[in-house]
Design an enzyme around this catalytic site. Structure first.
Site, PDB file in Angstrom:
ATOM      1  N   GLU A  41       0.821  -1.220   0.000  1.00 14.97           N
ATOM      2  CA  GLU A  41       0.000   0.000   0.000  1.00 14.97           C
ATOM      3  C   GLU A  41       0.845   1.256   0.000  1.00 14.97           C
ATOM      4  OE1 GLU A  41      -0.683  -2.657   1.764  1.00 14.97           O
ATOM      5  OE2 GLU A  41      -2.756  -3.208   1.297  1.00 14.97           O
ATOM      6  N   HIS A  92     -11.918  -4.953   8.525  1.00 19.17           N
ATOM      7  CA  HIS A  92     -12.395  -4.605   7.186  1.00 19.17           C
ATOM      8  C   HIS A  92     -13.644  -3.721   7.247  1.00 19.17           C
ATOM      9  CE1 HIS A  92      -9.868  -7.908   5.793  1.00 19.17           C
ATOM     10  NE2 HIS A  92     -10.154  -7.626   4.555  1.00 19.17           N
TER      11      HIS A  92
END
Lengths: 329, 326
Positions: free
Chosen positions: B59, B128
């Site tokens: 990321e 999440h």
């Protein structure tokens, strides 16, 4: 390194040799002046000096064309000067004056300059590497034959961003020149205490990236390696890694009492001072006379004195502009 | 035409790729896989691997690469799978994207767009399902938007790409399957203003993103009870469109803020503070906040539902501002 490794090579003309020396001297004198000005309270914040490592920035910068990009660290005065940012604008930035290359907003650690494509001055260790990958990605996607030179220290090699960036650059075959300045210390932590593998080139090779170590105290060797490797990168062969083995003579920053290393260790490196050895080599090979060296020193001293005057005469950005440029619109 | 939120975003991405050769999409599994939420499905075949770039699970590197590419003239759309994963790229977003323009004295701008899914509702549990857009809205230098409607899902991306500064787009994960009508000619929309989604006179329900639908349901329920609720969709979380918020609250004199973030240090807290600072004497009742419970979002449906704002809680909070119990 052999004792005569700093000797001027047959490929370096007298004129170029003097240029390399002048560039290193500019950095040395600029930073010595900065240390003085720090003590005088003219420069504040953190100040990280590059003294001892000048051959790396000066040598590596010879390989770059004006259209190439540079990403550097918080110890970047040397890179900025060698890249062509004027001592005037850099000194004004050190003061935080509006005439500085970052308009005074960045200071010592955040040097930016659009004209020379100098993208910082990044004070987060490792934070510049992903940005360098992106600059190179843009060049590749636009079919431009440019190189992005990304400087970082041995400390950054321990950061995840180093590993992510090298992997991505190889996967996408991007024209990034990863230039690791291994001065053996991440702030006060010696490399053996921070890296399970101290051969940093091995880490790059594990990503299938060509890597080689270079004597970072030898400006000619730095230039030769950078030129040779940069041309391969420019030619589309993908990224490459150079480990410049160098040493920082001064403290990490102005607040560092240097408890982590013996003075004797620093003294042992002093004979390898890149300016000292290169000056000796130029003299020994008959490429510089005392008069020439004296003239060179005078020119550099004048340039730094002028830069201080420029910074002193600079203005403070009006407080009303505090919020300017947080957003473009 | 009938379209889903997912398709509306895909249409926007496709249009951007078609209109501007500097635009490309990169992120984890955006290509061959078609996107974790299938937003980019089919785009690889249409635009090829140079412009629909699968990235490794890095990321920080690929968000930073988006920043670098934007600095060098491209218009990257970076997809981060969820806001929770974006924490691995916080350095790049907060230390670089948000700072470089100001820190360079305006020499460089970073026209990158970073899209990510946010929010709970699909039983994905605590790594999440968080709503961390309020954190990003704390950061000067970033522009934060949250499309809650099909029009905004379709129209915010192009405007974000045209913006010279970094824009983060938060797509609530329960919205991807939302289906509805969208005009054929639907196109770019502004990313500066809040919108009144339902007019009312008794209480202002201020919300955004995945909570808009629930808030509209609550307003409907309140109407059945004779309470006229106005629903304000923030659309842009930074900067906040205070004129629209103030004008609504000045009219209704009561405010309920619905925010899927946790209450402590939330966007709802910021809006409350601004209302107290700027409209204290317009208020007839204490400001109410309906936020997520202060827990990591749990997996089982009944606990997940209990943790995040629901219409019943919004109705109860609105009634309370009117002095009604139960």
């Amino acid at each position: 390194m052999t004792p005569d490794a700093a000797g001027i090579s047959p490929n370096v003309t007298r004129e170029h040799g003097l240029t390399l020396l002048r560039e290193m001297l500019r950095i040395r004198r600029f930073e010595e002046k900065c240390a003085e000005l720090y003590s005088a309270g003219k420069i504040r914040g953190f100040l990280h000096l590059y003294i001892g490592e000048e051959a790396v920035a000066v040598g590596a910068m010879q390989a770059l064309a004006p259209e190439d990009a540079v990403v550097a660290t918080y110890r970047e005065h040397g890179h900025a000067l060698a890249r062509g940012i004027s001592a005037d604008r850099l000194m004004a930035e050190m003061y935080g004056k509006h005439e500085g290359c970052s308009r005074g907003r960045g200071g010592s650690m955040h040097v930016f300059d659009a004209d020379t494509r100098f993208y910082g001055g990044n004070a987060i260790v490792g934070g510049g590497l992903p940005v360098a990958v992106g600059l190179a990605l843009a060049d590749r996607m636009q079919n431009r034959r440019r190189v992005t030179a990304c400087f970082f220290g041995d400390g950054a090699v321990a950061e995840g961003e180093f590993h992510e960036s090298l992997n991505l650059a190889v996967l996408w075959k991007l024209p990034v020149l990863f230039l690791c300045e291994n001065n053996l210390y991440a702030m006060g932590t010696r490399i053996e205490r921070a890296q399970s593998q101290v051969d940093l080139c091995e880490k790059a090779r594990s990503y299938r990236m060509p890597a080689e170590p270079v004597d970072g105290m030898d400006v000619v060797a730095c230039e030769a390696a950078a030129r040779r490797i940069a041309e391969r990168v420019r030619g589309g062969e993908g990224p490459a890694f150079i480990e410049f083995q160098t040493y920082r003579f001064r403290a990490h920053s102005m607040f560092d009492a240097e408890l982590y290393r013996d003075k004797s260790e620093v003294d042992a490196w002093k004979p390898r001072d890149p300016i000292l050895t290169f000056t000796t080599a130029l003299e020994a090979s008959g490429n510089a006379t005392d008069d020439q060296l004296a003239a060179l020193n005078r020119t550099v001293a004048d340039e730094i004195a002028t830069a201080v005057q420029f910074a002193e005469a600079g203005t403070w950005e009006p407080v009303e502009d505090l919020l300017k440029d947080v957003y473009t619109r | 035409m009938t379209i889903t939120y997912r398709e509306a975003i895909r249409t926007a991405v496709r249009e951007a790729l078609t209109r501007d050769s500097r635009v490309f999409l990169m992120g984890e599994d955006v290509g061959r896989y078609g996107g974790a939420y299938a937003v980019s499905k089919g785009l690889l075949a249409e635009f090829g691997p140079e412009r629909i770039r699968d990235t490794p699970l890095s990321e920080s590197a690929f968000v930073g690469a988006g920043i670098g590419a934007a600095l060098a003239g491209m218009r990257p759309i970076v997809e981060v799978m969820t806001v929770n994963f974006s924490l691995l790229a916080l350095d790049q977003i907060v230390n670089n994207a948000a700072t470089i323009r100001h820190m360079s004295g305006g020499q460089f701008s970073i026209p990158v767009v970073i899209r990510m899914a946010t929010g709970a509702g699909r039983q994905l549990a605590a790594q999440h399902a968080h709503s961390l857009e309020g954190w990003y809205a704390h950061i000067p230098g970033l522009r934060i938007v949250a499309p809650a409607t099909l029009e905004d899902a379709r129209g915010m991306l192009w405007t974000a790409l045209e913006d010279p500064d970094p824009v983060l787009i938060f797509e609530h994960q329960v919205l991807y399957n939302m289906e509805g009508q969208l005009a054929e000619h639907a196109g770019a929309v502004d990313i500066d203003r809040a919108a009144v989604r339902r007019d009312g006179t008794d209480v202002s329900l201020i919300t955004y993103g995945g909570s808009l639908g629930k808030t509209l349901q609550a307003a409907e329920a309140l109407a059945g009870d004779g309470i006229s609720a106005e629903v304000v969709d923030l659309r842009t979380l930074r900067p906040l469109d205070m004129p629209v918020i103030l004008s609504s609250v000045t009219k209704t004199r009561r405010a309920v803020i619905v925010d899927e973030g946790w209450k402590s240090g939330s966007l709802a807290a910021e809006i409350s503070a601004r209302l107290v600072e700027q409209a204290f004497y317009e208020l007839d009742a204490p400001i109410a906040r309906v936020c997520s419970a202060e827990v990591p979002i749990p997996y089982p449906k009944h606990l997940e539902d209990a943790a995040v704002p629901q219409p019943a809680g919004i109705v109860a909070a609105a009634r309370q501002t009117l002095g009604r119990r139960g």
